[in-house]
Design a protein around this motif. Structure first.
Motif, PDB file in Angstrom:
ATOM      1  N   PRO A  92      -5.471  17.452  -0.895  1.00 54.94           N
ATOM      2  CA  PRO A  92      -4.984  16.839  -2.334  1.00 54.94           C
ATOM      3  C   PRO A  92      -4.294  17.379  -3.467  1.00 54.94           C
ATOM      4  O   PRO A  92      -3.790  16.601  -4.204  1.00 54.94           O
ATOM      5  N   ASN A  95       1.175  19.455  -3.831  1.00 56.30           N
ATOM      6  CA  ASN A  95       1.964  18.873  -3.462  1.00 56.30           C
ATOM      7  C   ASN A  95       2.305  19.899  -1.999  1.00 56.30           C
ATOM      8  O   ASN A  95       3.053  20.862  -1.833  1.00 56.30           O
ATOM      9  N   ALA A 132      -5.670  14.096  -7.923  1.00 57.68           N
ATOM     10  CA  ALA A 132      -5.084  13.479  -6.685  1.00 57.68           C
ATOM     11  C   ALA A 132      -6.504  11.801  -7.048  1.00 57.68           C
ATOM     12  O   ALA A 132      -7.301  12.252  -7.830  1.00 57.68           O
ATOM     13  N   GLU A 136      -6.402   7.689  -2.043  1.00 60.10           N
ATOM     14  CA  GLU A 136      -6.045   8.268  -0.920  1.00 60.10           C
ATOM     15  C   GLU A 136      -5.462   9.378  -0.348  1.00 60.10           C
ATOM     16  O   GLU A 136      -4.800   9.348   0.671  1.00 60.10           O
ATOM     17  N   ARG A 137      -6.506   9.917  -0.315  1.00 58.87           N
ATOM     18  CA  ARG A 137      -6.764  10.263   0.436  1.00 58.87           C
ATOM     19  C   ARG A 137      -6.107  10.921   1.822  1.00 58.87           C
ATOM     20  O   ARG A 137      -5.081  11.700   2.889  1.00 58.87           O
ATOM     21  N   LYS A 140      -2.524   9.967   2.479  1.00 60.01           N
ATOM     22  CA  LYS A 140      -2.036  11.049   2.385  1.00 60.01           C
ATOM     23  C   LYS A 140      -1.665  11.710   3.112  1.00 60.01           C
ATOM     24  O   LYS A 140      -0.089  12.467   3.518  1.00 60.01           O
ATOM     25  N   GLU A 143       1.181  12.067   5.709  1.00 55.34           N
ATOM     26  CA  GLU A 143       2.438  12.279   5.741  1.00 55.34           C
ATOM     27  C   GLU A 143       2.935  13.643   5.421  1.00 55.34           C
ATOM     28  O   GLU A 143       3.078  14.359   5.391  1.00 55.34           O
ATOM     29  N   PHE A 144       1.401  14.623   4.434  1.00 51.30           N
ATOM     30  CA  PHE A 144       1.604  15.520   3.976  1.00 51.30           C
ATOM     31  C   PHE A 144       1.634  16.129   5.199  1.00 51.30           C
ATOM     32  O   PHE A 144       2.407  17.680   4.709  1.00 51.30           O
ATOM     33  N   LYS A 162       5.989   7.257   2.769  1.00 50.27           N
ATOM     34  CA  LYS A 162       5.320   6.637   1.520  1.00 50.27           C
ATOM     35  C   LYS A 162       4.521   7.390   0.042  1.00 50.27           C
ATOM     36  O   LYS A 162       5.388   6.357  -0.952  1.00 50.27           O
ATOM     37  N   HIS A 163       4.999   8.127   0.931  1.00 55.81           N
ATOM     38  CA  HIS A 163       3.471   9.025  -0.776  1.00 55.81           C
ATOM     39  C   HIS A 163       4.700  10.040  -0.540  1.00 55.81           C
ATOM     40  O   HIS A 163       5.073  10.595  -2.191  1.00 55.81           O
ATOM     41  N   TYR A 164       5.639  11.181  -0.211  1.00 56.67           N
ATOM     42  CA  TYR A 164       5.899  12.362   0.079  1.00 56.67           C
ATOM     43  C   TYR A 164       7.586  11.458  -0.053  1.00 56.67           C
ATOM     44  O   TYR A 164       7.873  11.109   1.339  1.00 56.67           O
TER      45      TYR A 164
END
Length: 304
Positions: A92, A95, A132, A136-137, A140, A143-144, A162-164
């Protein structure tokens, strides 16, 4: 089973002299890996109490921190063989595009020695400081990791989630290790364990009794099999928070605490259950924040 040791980027021991001597001594002693840990800040009034201390404050050693990635970059330049790992970076706080480039750089400069340990973090104060969201961690994280892998394995890379978002782009260079540096997750909750089974290369547990680790890892492997993966490809890298005492401790002692003989027994138990690696971190062991003691502990436990 591989044996590693903490590089020492946390606490007063984390200095230019110490990092240099620990890294070079690790190679002389034949350690297979060196590891850094992450801590962003030491909150004066913690919103998330630290579970081990009575007053909820973090141990004072966490007031002194060298950045885990910059420390590994430095270590890459003064070593030649030892693997370099993070245990762990909290997703979190980063980027994924920027982190992918930093990790790629370390893998290149170390000629393919990077091990990537990732986690979700737990400190509300650190979440606030890094912008952060605690809630949501988990959402996310999938996707991370997908963004990291996309950047490491495709060119041009494109990702729309959705997040990135990553517009179709060339992001070079690529890591030395193919298809990418191994990813180990510090996962404990059911959703995190499921994520590990689907997308990670291994598990990085800490402070779990050996029977518990064995049972949990069996569950992870079954989930990996259910997801169509080869469960035998998953590896367990055990973080051993080393706290030595002159006399043996009782049966209720934490794992890797007590006398040298007890720590040796714990190491052997991990070997017998099929752990791929154990690495010792003596940050909170009595006297370990003195460089001479840190180096002495490296020598004492190397043969376990």
């Amino acid at each position: 089973m591989r044996i590693g040791f903490a590089l020492g980027n946390i606490g007063p021991v984390g200095s230019l002299e110490s990092i240099t001597k620990v890294a070079q001594r690790a190679e002389e002693l034949g350690y297979e890996s060196l590891w850094t840990v992450e801590r962003l800040l030491w909150p004066v009034n913690p919103q998330t109490p630290y579970p081990v201390t009575q007053d909820g404050h973090l141990p004072v050693e966490y007031k002194h921190v060298l950045d885990p990635l910059d420390t590994l970059t430095f270590a890459a330049g003064i070593t030649r063989k030892v693997a370099l790992g993070t245990s762990v970076l909290d997703m979190p706080y980063y980027n994924p595009v920027v982190l992918a480039r930093r990790l790629t750089t370390i893998d290149i400069l170390s000629n393919g020695r990077l091990l990537v340990g990732l986690g979700l973090g737990w400190s509300k104060d650190e979440m606030d400081a890094s912008g952060a969201e605690m809630k949501e961690r988990g959402a996310k994280a999938d996707e991370f990791i997908a963004v990291l892998k996309a950047i490491w394995t495709t060119d041009p890379v494109e990702f729309h989630g959705k997040h990135y978002q990553v517009p179709k782009s060339y992001i070079s260079q690529k890591p030395v290790q193919k298809p990418h540096p191994p990813i180990y997750l510090a996962a404990f909750a059911p959703p995190a364990l499921k994520r590990l089974a689907k997308v990670a290369d291994g598990w990085n547990p800490v402070a779990i009794p050996v029977p518990g680790m064995q049972q949990m890892f069996a569950g992870i492997k079954q989930m990996a099999k259910d997801a169509g993966r080869d469960p035998a490809s998953l590896r367990m890298v055990v973080r051993a928070n080393l706290v030595l005492s002159e006399k043996p401790l009782g049966q209720d002692r934490p794992l890797f605490s007590g006398s040298l003989d007890q720590v040796k027994e714990d190491t052997q138990a991990c070997r017998q259950m099929g752990a791929h690696e154990v690495f010792y971190d003596p940050t909170f062991s009595p006297g370990a924040q003195q460089l001479s003691k840190w180096l002495s502990l490296m020598e004492q436990v190397r043969g376990f």
